[in-house]
Design an enzyme around this catalytic site. Structure first.
Site, PDB file in Angstrom:
ATOM      1  N   GLU A 187       0.887  -1.161   0.000  1.00 42.96           N
ATOM      2  CA  GLU A 187       0.000   0.000   0.000  1.00 42.96           C
ATOM      3  C   GLU A 187       0.924   1.210   0.000  1.00 42.96           C
ATOM      4  O   GLU A 187       1.502   1.552   1.025  1.00 42.96           O
ATOM      5  CB  GLU A 187      -0.909  -0.066   1.235  1.00 42.96           C
ATOM      6  CG  GLU A 187      -2.172   0.731   1.077  1.00 42.96           C
ATOM      7  CD  GLU A 187      -1.966   2.193   1.424  1.00 42.96           C
ATOM      8  OE1 GLU A 187      -1.614   2.974   0.501  1.00 42.96           O
ATOM      9  OE2 GLU A 187      -2.139   2.548   2.592  1.00 42.96           O
TER      10      GLU A 187
ATOM     11  N   CYS B 102      -2.272   8.887   2.648  1.00 44.38           N
ATOM     12  CA  CYS B 102      -2.140   8.378   1.276  1.00 44.38           C
ATOM     13  C   CYS B 102      -3.406   8.666   0.473  1.00 44.38           C
ATOM     14  O   CYS B 102      -3.339   8.855  -0.737  1.00 44.38           O
ATOM     15  CB  CYS B 102      -1.820   6.888   1.289  1.00 44.38           C
ATOM     16  SG  CYS B 102      -2.870   5.925   2.350  1.00 44.38           S
TER      17      CYS B 102
HETATM   18  P1  NDP Z   1       9.119   5.121   3.978  1.00 45.89           P
HETATM   19  O1  NDP Z   1       8.534   4.322   2.880  1.00 45.89           O
HETATM   20  O2  NDP Z   1      10.589   5.331   3.958  1.00 45.89           O
HETATM   21  O3  NDP Z   1       8.750   4.420   5.399  1.00 45.89           O
HETATM   22  C1  NDP Z   1       7.667   3.563   5.609  1.00 45.89           C
HETATM   23  C2  NDP Z   1       8.145   2.294   6.323  1.00 45.89           C
HETATM   24  O4  NDP Z   1       9.008   1.557   5.465  1.00 45.89           O
HETATM   25  C3  NDP Z   1       8.950   2.575   7.582  1.00 45.89           C
HETATM   26  O5  NDP Z   1       8.725   1.562   8.514  1.00 45.89           O
HETATM   27  C4  NDP Z   1      10.381   2.505   7.076  1.00 45.89           C
HETATM   28  O6  NDP Z   1      11.310   2.259   8.103  1.00 45.89           O
HETATM   29  C5  NDP Z   1      10.283   1.352   6.110  1.00 45.89           C
HETATM   30  N1  NDP Z   1      11.293   1.327   5.059  1.00 45.89           N
HETATM   31  C6  NDP Z   1      11.802   2.372   4.365  1.00 45.89           C
HETATM   32  N2  NDP Z   1      12.671   1.939   3.434  1.00 45.89           N
HETATM   33  C7  NDP Z   1      12.736   0.599   3.555  1.00 45.89           C
HETATM   34  C8  NDP Z   1      13.472  -0.428   2.878  1.00 45.89           C
HETATM   35  N3  NDP Z   1      14.322  -0.159   1.889  1.00 45.89           N
HETATM   36  N4  NDP Z   1      13.290  -1.698   3.260  1.00 45.89           N
HETATM   37  C9  NDP Z   1      12.432  -1.992   4.246  1.00 45.89           C
HETATM   38  N5  NDP Z   1      11.713  -1.075   4.938  1.00 45.89           N
HETATM   39  C10 NDP Z   1      11.846   0.205   4.578  1.00 45.89           C
HETATM   40  O7  NDP Z   1       8.372   6.482   4.043  1.00 45.89           O
HETATM   41  P2  NDP Z   1       8.829   7.890   4.668  1.00 45.89           P
HETATM   42  O8  NDP Z   1       8.497   7.857   6.099  1.00 45.89           O
HETATM   43  O9  NDP Z   1      10.232   8.257   4.363  1.00 45.89           O
HETATM   44  O10 NDP Z   1       7.887   8.851   3.844  1.00 45.89           O
HETATM   45  C11 NDP Z   1       8.281   9.215   2.511  1.00 45.89           C
HETATM   46  C12 NDP Z   1       7.084   9.338   1.610  1.00 45.89           C
HETATM   47  O11 NDP Z   1       6.423   8.079   1.493  1.00 45.89           O
HETATM   48  C13 NDP Z   1       5.990  10.287   2.098  1.00 45.89           C
HETATM   49  O12 NDP Z   1       6.293  11.597   1.821  1.00 45.89           O
HETATM   50  C14 NDP Z   1       4.819   9.746   1.329  1.00 45.89           C
HETATM   51  O13 NDP Z   1       4.891  10.225   0.012  1.00 45.89           O
HETATM   52  C15 NDP Z   1       5.038   8.241   1.332  1.00 45.89           C
HETATM   53  N6  NDP Z   1       4.327   7.583   2.451  1.00 45.89           N
HETATM   54  C16 NDP Z   1       3.147   6.980   2.197  1.00 45.89           C
HETATM   55  C17 NDP Z   1       2.436   6.436   3.232  1.00 45.89           C
HETATM   56  C18 NDP Z   1       1.126   5.779   2.992  1.00 45.89           C
HETATM   57  O14 NDP Z   1       0.266   5.827   3.863  1.00 45.89           O
HETATM   58  N7  NDP Z   1       0.977   5.102   1.874  1.00 45.89           N
HETATM   59  C19 NDP Z   1       2.884   6.500   4.609  1.00 45.89           C
HETATM   60  C20 NDP Z   1       4.174   7.119   4.772  1.00 45.89           C
HETATM   61  C21 NDP Z   1       4.838   7.629   3.717  1.00 45.89           C
HETATM   62  P3  NDP Z   1      12.245   3.455   8.670  1.00 45.89           P
HETATM   63  O15 NDP Z   1      11.331   4.482   9.231  1.00 45.89           O
HETATM   64  O16 NDP Z   1      13.082   2.781   9.678  1.00 45.89           O
HETATM   65  O17 NDP Z   1      13.023   3.943   7.483  1.00 45.89           O
END
Ligand code: NDP
Length: 455
Positions: A229, A263
Site C-alpha cells: 500500500e 495516502c
Molecule cells: P518510507 O517508505 O521510507 O517508510 C515507511 C516504512 O518503510 C517505515 O517503517 C520505514 O522504516 C520502512 N522502510 C523504508 N525503506 C525501507 C526499505 N528499503 N526496506 C524496508 N523497509 C523500509 O516512508 P517515509 O516515512 O520516508 O515517507 C516518505 C514518503 O512516502 C511520504 O512523503 C509519502 O509520500 C510516502 N508515504 C506513504 C504512506 C502511505 O500511507 N501510503 C505512509 C508514509 C509515507 P524506517 O522508518 O526505519 O526507514
C-alpha cells in the site's frame, strides 16, 4: 549499540532514545514467533473472536494515553489521534463480527462428490508500517491477518518507536498469547535479511514507492507474497453542478486531515473552469481559518508535519511549482516557530511538469488544476502514475457513477470523501501498489485458499 530517537514534531525536541534490537534479539523474536505459530493457527475461531473483542475494549480504555503518545511522536492533532484509536477498536469489532463468516469453507460444484475451498493461514507476516497513522495502519493490516490465524512481526517506522512498543503491549494486555504480535525495533537496512528468513512467510508494507520497490524485490527473490500500500495522488474532481458548500467542506477535510499526510488525501483538485474561481475563493477562505499550534490543544486546527526532512521535501515541491508558473494563493512558507510546521498552502494553475502535478504532495498543500470540460477532467484525473483513490462531485448521480467507473484507481467516492472503512476493500493499482486490505478481500490476502476434492 545503535539507537533511535523519538522527537516531538511540535517542538523539535528529543523525547526518548531507544536501543535498536541486536542480531541475537531479532533471532529470539523470530524463534519465538515460529514456535507459537501452530498453537495460534489451531486456536478456535471463537477463541480468536473473544481476543479481538478484548483488544477493542483495551483500546477504548487506554484511548487517552495512546492518543497522547501518537501526538507526541508524530504530531497529529489530539482529536485526530483519539479518532484513530476509535477506528482501531472498530476494525477489531468488525472482524470479531464477520471473521467466522469470512473464514468458512466455500463449497464448489465440480466432478467430485464434494469439493470446496478451505482458507488456511500462511504463517508469520512481516508488517512494515509507516508513521502517519501509527496505530490504524498497523491494525488495518494486523487484525484480519491475526483473525485468519497468522502471526505478526511489526517493523514500525523509526520515528514512532514508543508506538511500536505500546502496540505490542496492547496485545499482551488484551490476553493474546505471547509472540503472536511482536514489535522489532530495527532499521530498514535490517529488513532484507528478515524477509529472506525461512521463519517469515509473507510481507505487508505501507509506505513510499521506494520502500515498496525494495521490499517487493527482496520478497520476489525469496518467492514470498507481498501486499503493498504505497502513495497516492488522489484526484478530487469538482464538476460544474457540484454542490459547492458540500464540496468545499469535504475538500478542506480531505486535504488537511493529519496535516495532509495521508495516502488517500485529496491531492489534486481538478475543477471545471466554469466553477474554478468560486471553488478557489471558498477553499481559500476555509484555509485561512486553519490555525497552527500545539497539537495537544483541542483548539489547534493545523498540526506540524511528522519530520523535518518531509517538510523540506514539501517546501521544495511547492517552491519548484511556483518557479514553474503555479500561482500561490496563500501559504508556501515555513512558519517562524519551533517544530516542523508548514503554512496551509493553496496553489492554483498547476500544470503537468510541475512537482505539484507529477509527484505525491504529502502535506498541507491544496493543488488546483483547472479543466476545460469533463473529458479533460477525466484525462487529468488519470494522468498520474498513482492509482489509489479518487472522488467526484456532482448533483447528477449517474454522471458521477460513470465518472467513477472511468477513473483508474482502487476506489472512487461519488460526493463523498475517500476514506478507509473496515467493510470496504482498500488498496491501489499502478504505483500505488497491489493487494487489498480490510473487508472480505483483506482477510483472504494472507491465506492459502486450498482446494479440497473428495471423490
Ligand atoms: P518510507 O517508505 O521510507 O517508510 C515507511 C516504512 O518503510 C517505515 O517503517 C520505514 O522504516 C520502512 N522502510 C523504508 N525503506 C525501507 C526499505 N528499503 N526496506 C524496508 N523497509 C523500509 O516512508 P517515509 O516515512 O520516508 O515517507 C516518505 C514518503 O512516502 C511520504 O512523503 C509519502 O509520500 C510516502 N508515504 C506513504 C504512506 C502511505 O500511507 N501510503 C505512509 C508514509 C509515507 P524506517 O522508518 O526505519 O526507514
Amino acid at each position: 549499540m545503535a539507537i533511535i530517537h523519538a522527537t516531538n514534531p511540535a517542538t523539535g525536541e528529543k523525547i526518548k532514545c531507544y536501543d535498536l534490537f541486536s542480531h541475537d534479539a531479532v533471532e529470539a523474536v523470530l524463534d519465538n514467533s515460529a514456535r507459537s505459530r501452530s498453537e495460534w493457527a489451531s486456536l478456535s475461531l471463537d477463541g480468536r473472536t473473544v481476543l479481538l473483542r478484548s483488544l477493542a475494549n483495551v483500546l477504548r480504555t487506554q484511548k487517552k494515553n495512546l492518543a497522547e503518545l501518537i501526538t507526541s511522536e508524530m504530531g497529529k492533532l489530539i482529536g485526530e489521534a483519539q479518532s484513530e484509536i476509535d477506528k482501531c477498536a472498530w476494525v477489531c469489532d468488525y472482524y470479531a463480527d464477520k471473521g467466522q463468516q469470512f473464514l468458512a469453507d466455500t463449497p464448489i460444484e465440480s466432478d467430485a462428490s464434494y469439493s470446496y475451498i478451505a482458507y488456511q493461514p500462511l504463517g508469520t507476516i512481516l508488517a512494515i508500517m509507516p508513521w502517519n497513522f501509527p496505530f490504524w495502519q498497523v491494525f488495518r493490516c494486523a487484525v484480519p491477518a491475526l483473525m485468519a490465524g497468522n502471526n505478526i512481526l511489526l517493523k514500525h517506522a523509526s520515528n514512532v518507536p514508543g508506538c511500536a512498543l505500546a502496540l505490542e503491549q496492547l496485545f499482551q494486555t488484551a490476553g493474546f498469547p505471547s509472540h503472536i504480535f511482536s514489535s522489532l525495533l530495527i532499521s530498514s537496512n535490517q529488513v532484507e535479511a528478515i524477509i529472506a528468513d525461512k521463519r517469515i512467510h509473507a510481507v505487508s508494507l505501507t509506505g513510499s514507492e521506494k520502500a515498496g520497490r525494495s521490499v517487493a524485490a527482496t520478497a520476489g527473490q525469496y518467492l514470498k507474497k507481498t501486499v503493498l500500500e504505497l502513495g497516492g495522488s488522489d484526484a478530487f474532481v469538482a464538476l460544474e453542478d457540484a454542490d459547492m458548500d458540500e464540496t468545499v467542506m469535504a475538500a478542506i477535510q480531505s486535504r488537511f486531515l493529519n496535516s495532509g499526510q495521508s495516502c488517500i488525501a485529496a491531492k489534486r483538485f481538478i475543477v471545471l473552469n466554469s466553477v474554478a474561481d468560486e471553488f478557489i475563493e471558498r477553499l481559500h477562505m476555509a484555509i485561512e481559518k486553519r490555525q497552527v499550534g500545539d497539537p495537544l490543544n483541542p483548539e489547534t486546527t493545523l498540526a506540524p508535519m511528522a519530520r523535518e526532512d518531509l517538510r523540506d521535501i514539501l517546501h521544495q515541491q511547492v517552491s519548484g511549482s511556483i518557479d514553474q508558473g503555479a500561482v500561490k494563493v496563500t501559504g508556501g512558507k515555513i512558519p517562524c516557530r519551533p517544530g516542523w510546521f508548514y503554512a496551509a498552502t493553496l496553489l492554483d494553475h498547476v500544470k503537468p511538469g510541475m512537482p505539484a502535478y507529477d509527484e505525491e504532495v504529502f502535506g498541507p498543500v491544496a493543488v488546483v488544476i483547472r479543466a476545460t470540460d469533463e473529458q479533460a477532467a477525466l484525462r487529468i484525473a488519470n494522468d498520474t502514475r498513482f492509482g489509489l483513490g479518487g472522488s467526484v462531485w456532482t448533483k447528477d448521480a449517474q454522471k458521477g457513477e460513470n465518472f467513477a467507473r472511468a477513473m483508474d484507481c482502487g476506489c472512487v467516492y461519488v460526493n463523498g470523501m475517500v476514506k478507509s472503512d473496515p467493510r470496504l476493500p482498500f488498496g491501489g493499482i499502478k504505483h500505488s501498489g497491489y493487494g487489498r486490505e480490510l473487508s472480505l478481500l483483506g482477510i483472504r490476502e494472507f491465506m492459502n485458499a486450498k482446494t479440497i476434492w473428495i471423490k
